[in-house]
Each structure stands twice: as C-alpha cells, then as structure tokens.
Write an enzyme that holds these catalytic residues in place. Sequence first.
Site, PDB file in Angstrom:
ATOM      1  N   PHE A 175       0.863  -1.181   0.000  1.00 32.27           N
ATOM      2  CA  PHE A 175       0.000   0.000   0.000  1.00 32.27           C
ATOM      3  C   PHE A 175       0.897   1.228   0.000  1.00 32.27           C
ATOM      4  O   PHE A 175       1.538   1.547   1.001  1.00 32.27           O
ATOM      5  CB  PHE A 175      -0.948   0.049   1.200  1.00 32.27           C
ATOM      6  CG  PHE A 175      -1.928   1.193   1.090  1.00 32.27           C
ATOM      7  CD1 PHE A 175      -3.083   1.052   0.336  1.00 32.27           C
ATOM      8  CD2 PHE A 175      -1.672   2.421   1.686  1.00 32.27           C
ATOM      9  CE1 PHE A 175      -3.981   2.104   0.191  1.00 32.27           C
ATOM     10  CE2 PHE A 175      -2.551   3.482   1.541  1.00 32.27           C
ATOM     11  CZ  PHE A 175      -3.709   3.313   0.789  1.00 32.27           C
TER      12      PHE A 175
ATOM     13  N   ASP B  62       9.696   2.750   1.343  1.00 29.00           N
ATOM     14  CA  ASP B  62       8.530   3.564   1.677  1.00 29.00           C
ATOM     15  C   ASP B  62       8.347   3.520   3.190  1.00 29.00           C
ATOM     16  O   ASP B  62       7.936   2.502   3.756  1.00 29.00           O
ATOM     17  CB  ASP B  62       7.286   3.026   0.967  1.00 29.00           C
ATOM     18  CG  ASP B  62       6.053   3.880   1.247  1.00 29.00           C
ATOM     19  OD1 ASP B  62       6.097   4.742   2.146  1.00 29.00           O
ATOM     20  OD2 ASP B  62       5.028   3.667   0.573  1.00 29.00           O
TER      21      ASP B  62
ATOM     22  N   LYS C 199       3.249  11.681   6.741  1.00 27.31           N
ATOM     23  CA  LYS C 199       2.399  11.511   7.915  1.00 27.31           C
ATOM     24  C   LYS C 199       2.958  12.251   9.131  1.00 27.31           C
ATOM     25  O   LYS C 199       2.703  13.423   9.325  1.00 27.31           O
ATOM     26  CB  LYS C 199       2.168  10.030   8.193  1.00 27.31           C
ATOM     27  CG  LYS C 199       1.363   9.336   7.097  1.00 27.31           C
ATOM     28  CD  LYS C 199       0.897   7.984   7.505  1.00 27.31           C
ATOM     29  CE  LYS C 199       0.203   7.256   6.362  1.00 27.31           C
ATOM     30  NZ  LYS C 199      -1.078   7.851   5.963  1.00 27.31           N
TER      31      LYS C 199
END
Length: 400
Positions: A145, A230, A259
Amino acid sequence: MFADVLSVQDHLSLAARWGAHDSEPYPVVLAQGEGAWVTDVDGRRLLDFHGGYSAINFGHRHPALIAAAKAQLDRLTLSTRAFHHDQYGPFCQELAELTGTDMVLPSNSGSEAVETALKIARKWAYRVKGVPDEAAEIIVAADNFHGRTVTILSFSTDPRHRAGFGPFTPGFKVVPYGDIDALRSAITANTAAVLLESVQGQVGVIVPPKGYLADVRALCDDNNTLFIADEVQCGLGRTGTTLALDHEGVRADLYTLGKSLSGGLLPVSAVVGRGDVLGLIKPGDHGSTFGGNPLACAVGRAAIRLLATGKFQECSRELGAYLHARLDELDGVTEVRGRGLWAGVQIDERRIAGRRVTEELAARGLLCTESNGHLRVAPPLVVTREEIDFGVRVIADVLA
C-alpha cells in the site's frame, strides 16, 4: 461546552449528503484532541489507538508543533518554490541530518512522495544505468500500500482499490513480500528500482523475515539497482527507530516520508536519499505549489527537533514491548505482529469480526481500525502504560 455544535447524527447526515463517499468512516464525530485522547461532539473522551495511520506520532496538538505553526502563521504561509524562504533550507538540512541522507525533496502527501521517488528512479535508470528509453522496470511487493493515485494503483494487488480505474501505468513487476528468490528472479538489466515498505502496514503490520531487507540491499547493489524504502507510515519513530530500516542495519538509496513529519497538523512529505540520485532532478522536471511551503517547513522542523531527542523512539521501543506482551495475553487473539508501538492483532475468526469490532470498541471509548480480520493498533508515541492497560482491557471486553 458542546451545546452550540450539531449532533452526531446531524454531522453524519451532512457528510452523507454533501461529501463524496470516498471512505466509510465509523460513526464517531471528533471535535478535540490532546495527547493520546480525543473528544467527540457530545463531550465523550476516547483513547486513540488509531493514531491517524501514524500521522499523530507525537500525540494530538503537541505543544511544540502548535507553537511552531502559530508563530509561522503570523509571518508567512506560502511563497511557492518560485522564491526562497527562510524555513526551506534549514528544513532540508535538519531532515537530511536526522535521517543520515544527502538531500531532501519536500512534497505534500505520502502518495506524492512515492510518485516523486518513482519519477526519480526512472530518470536515474535512463541517465545513469543506461536503460533504453521507455524500458525501465520497477519491482514492488504484493499486498503493498503506497497510496491511491492511478500510477500507484497500477501495481496494487488489492482488487478493491483497482476496480474501475484502468487503464493502468505500465513498467511494474510484483513479487511476494519477503521472498528474496522471487525478487532475484524478477530483476533484469532494465530494473530501475525495488520499492518496498520496510514494514507492510495495510495488510496487518507485516514485518519481513529476518535478513530479507539486508538481502534486498545486497541484491540491488549486485544489479546496479536502486532500493526505495517507503517509510511514510512506518518511519520517524513508529517502530522504535528513526527509520524502520535501522532495525536491520540497512540503508536505502531513497526513502519516502510523510504523515508524522508534521505530527498530524498538515500534509508534509518528502523524498530523502542519495545526493547523486536526487540531484538528477533539474528545474522543470518536477514541482509543487505547496511542496516545501513555509508553514509546512516550520512545523516539520519542530517535528524533527522532537525526533532528534530520541525520546519518542525510546518510548516506542519500551512501551511497544509492553503493548505487544499485553495483546499476546488476550483470549481470542491468534497472533500479534509488528514493531514498537505498532501492532497487527489477528482475531480468531470465530470471534466478533469486521466493522462490529471497531464499532464496539468506539462505543466503549477506544478508537481503532480493523481490516481483514486484524486490528491495527498504533497509539500516539506519548501514550502511557496506564493508557495501554485501558485500551487492552477494552479490546479484551469486546472479544469476550
């Protein structure tokens, strides 16, 4: 205190009528947050075991982040990259020093950071590795994801995310996560990069087999291929180290971050890594109106200063061990995976399942998310041992 606000049902109705249905939120309407706790519009307090998908690592409204934002709001919020501003250079330097990298390219969302890394990898393949034009390949892992843009969906293996959005971008190969032999078989002379999450989050906080990431690094070195990590969700303290790859003593060529780079105040992301790779980007190759804006950089610098103390990484390590031990004790839990204050809690299929789990948790004062039979537990890194005990008790009660 909340007498003048709309009711929960009013808010749900307004969202259903006027908002596009891009998600299916739980029937909780939040109004305030502080530390590891949030308060809904009815004044009910709930412990946050969701953590904004790791965006709220420092807790809701950390004073240092709020102070940085307020100070910058009184000065300058946007200049675009058409001009320099006094927060940009220091932000890039401080983030590079924190992560032990050479260069920083700021952006906004995590998806944007991943897209940027893909662009850079392709340019590196053509300019440096000598891959023929339009032939570059990037290898990714199944169950990944990395976001929801069309290019990223092109290599998703979740049919729920892909259905109805093709045609997709070519140039990607998918191999099983954690299978070094499959990766070795997939690499060719045209492979520009291998893109992996250091810990896979969406499918249940999956930590790869011991030694796998080091083997990926060696394989990339042997084949003159970039390794892109990532760490939008697993980086910046979440797993107990500044970068999740640090657990393996491994370095990537490029990292994508986001984030918690702003502590949940606003979208801030970046690609960080080798100067000879990021340095291939020239004026006109890339750009973003809001990427690296003054407000984002000021808040990001405050977040970097918090991480530079090492306090949050230490809390994640110590309290993460306690959290995992407590979750392992629960009846109805078949497996607990993860690192630091991040856990994928697999629930016995004979127990309560699906949205009912999280709705019951919320009704009892705990925010959490569920997917495919597992709970994703990611409290802010400021959570206390007593708050962990409370959260685990609530989960135990719901699973009973």
